[in-house]
Scaffold this motif. Structure first.
Motif, short mmCIF file in Angstrom:
data_model
loop_
_atom_site.label_atom_id
_atom_site.label_comp_id
_atom_site.label_asym_id
_atom_site.label_seq_id
_atom_site.Cartn_x
_atom_site.Cartn_y
_atom_site.Cartn_z
N ASP A 184 0.80 -1.22 0.00
CA ASP A 184 0.00 0.00 0.00
C ASP A 184 0.84 1.27 0.00
OD1 ASP A 184 -2.34 -1.34 -0.13
OD2 ASP A 184 -2.64 -1.39 2.03
N GLU A 185 1.84 1.35 0.82
CA GLU A 185 2.63 2.58 0.95
C GLU A 185 3.99 2.43 0.27
OE1 GLU A 185 2.73 4.11 4.86
OE2 GLU A 185 0.63 3.64 5.22
N ASN A 186 3.96 2.13 -1.01
CA ASN A 186 5.18 1.92 -1.76
C ASN A 186 5.40 3.10 -2.71
OD1 ASN A 186 7.39 0.93 -3.09
ND2 ASN A 186 6.51 -1.09 -3.44
N SER A 187 6.64 3.55 -2.80
CA SER A 187 6.95 4.67 -3.67
C SER A 187 7.24 4.23 -5.10
CB SER A 187 8.15 5.44 -3.11
OG SER A 187 9.29 4.61 -3.12
N LEU A 188 7.09 2.95 -5.42
CA LEU A 188 7.36 2.46 -6.76
C LEU A 188 6.12 2.39 -7.63
CD1 LEU A 188 9.92 -0.42 -6.14
CD2 LEU A 188 10.34 1.82 -7.09
N ALA A 189 5.08 3.09 -7.28
CA ALA A 189 3.86 3.09 -8.08
C ALA A 189 4.02 4.04 -9.27
CB ALA A 189 2.66 3.49 -7.23
N TYR A 220 8.53 0.99 -14.91
CA TYR A 220 8.87 0.51 -13.57
C TYR A 220 10.38 0.43 -13.38
CZ TYR A 220 4.14 -0.42 -12.11
OH TYR A 220 2.83 -0.27 -11.74
N GLY A 221 11.12 0.10 -14.43
CA GLY A 221 12.58 0.06 -14.34
C GLY A 221 13.17 1.44 -14.09
N ILE A 222 12.65 2.45 -14.78
CA ILE A 222 13.11 3.83 -14.56
C ILE A 222 12.80 4.27 -13.14
CG2 ILE A 222 12.70 6.24 -15.21
CD1 ILE A 222 12.32 5.21 -18.09
N LEU A 223 11.62 3.94 -12.67
CA LEU A 223 11.23 4.32 -11.31
C LEU A 223 12.10 3.60 -10.27
CD1 LEU A 223 9.11 6.20 -10.18
CD2 LEU A 223 7.62 4.25 -9.87
N PHE A 224 12.41 2.32 -10.52
CA PHE A 224 13.27 1.58 -9.60
C PHE A 224 14.69 2.16 -9.61
CE2 PHE A 224 16.25 -1.95 -8.82
CZ PHE A 224 15.89 -2.25 -7.53
#
Length: 72
Positions: free
Chosen positions: A36-41, A64-68
């Motif tokens: 729920d509280e993940n910054s990878l959304a 998602y790779g760029i965000l990671f």
């Protein structure tokens, strides 16, 4: 042999189908896979729509790779 109008119709239909499926995948991952509280959304916005429409599922993985990579 397909005429130009048919090719454009197929390309636009293919783009919209990939974009809608990509946005559905982003929604599914954001709501059901990640905590729920993940910054990878990944945000659901026009850039995500265009990326998933142009590149398909690899485009969603790229987002998602760029965000990671940004969180490292």
């Amino acid at each position: 042999m397909m005429c130009m109008k048919e090719r454009v119709f197929v390309m636009v239909t293919n783009f919209i189908l990939r974009a809608v499926l990509g946005m559905g995948l982003i929604f599914f991952i954001n709501h059901y896979v990640l905590p729920d509280e993940n910054s990878l959304a990944v945000g659901m916005n026009l850039l995500s729509f265009l990326t998933s429409g142009t590149l398909g599922i690899p485009g969603v993985c790229l987002l998602y790779g760029i965000l990671f990579y940004r969180t490292l």
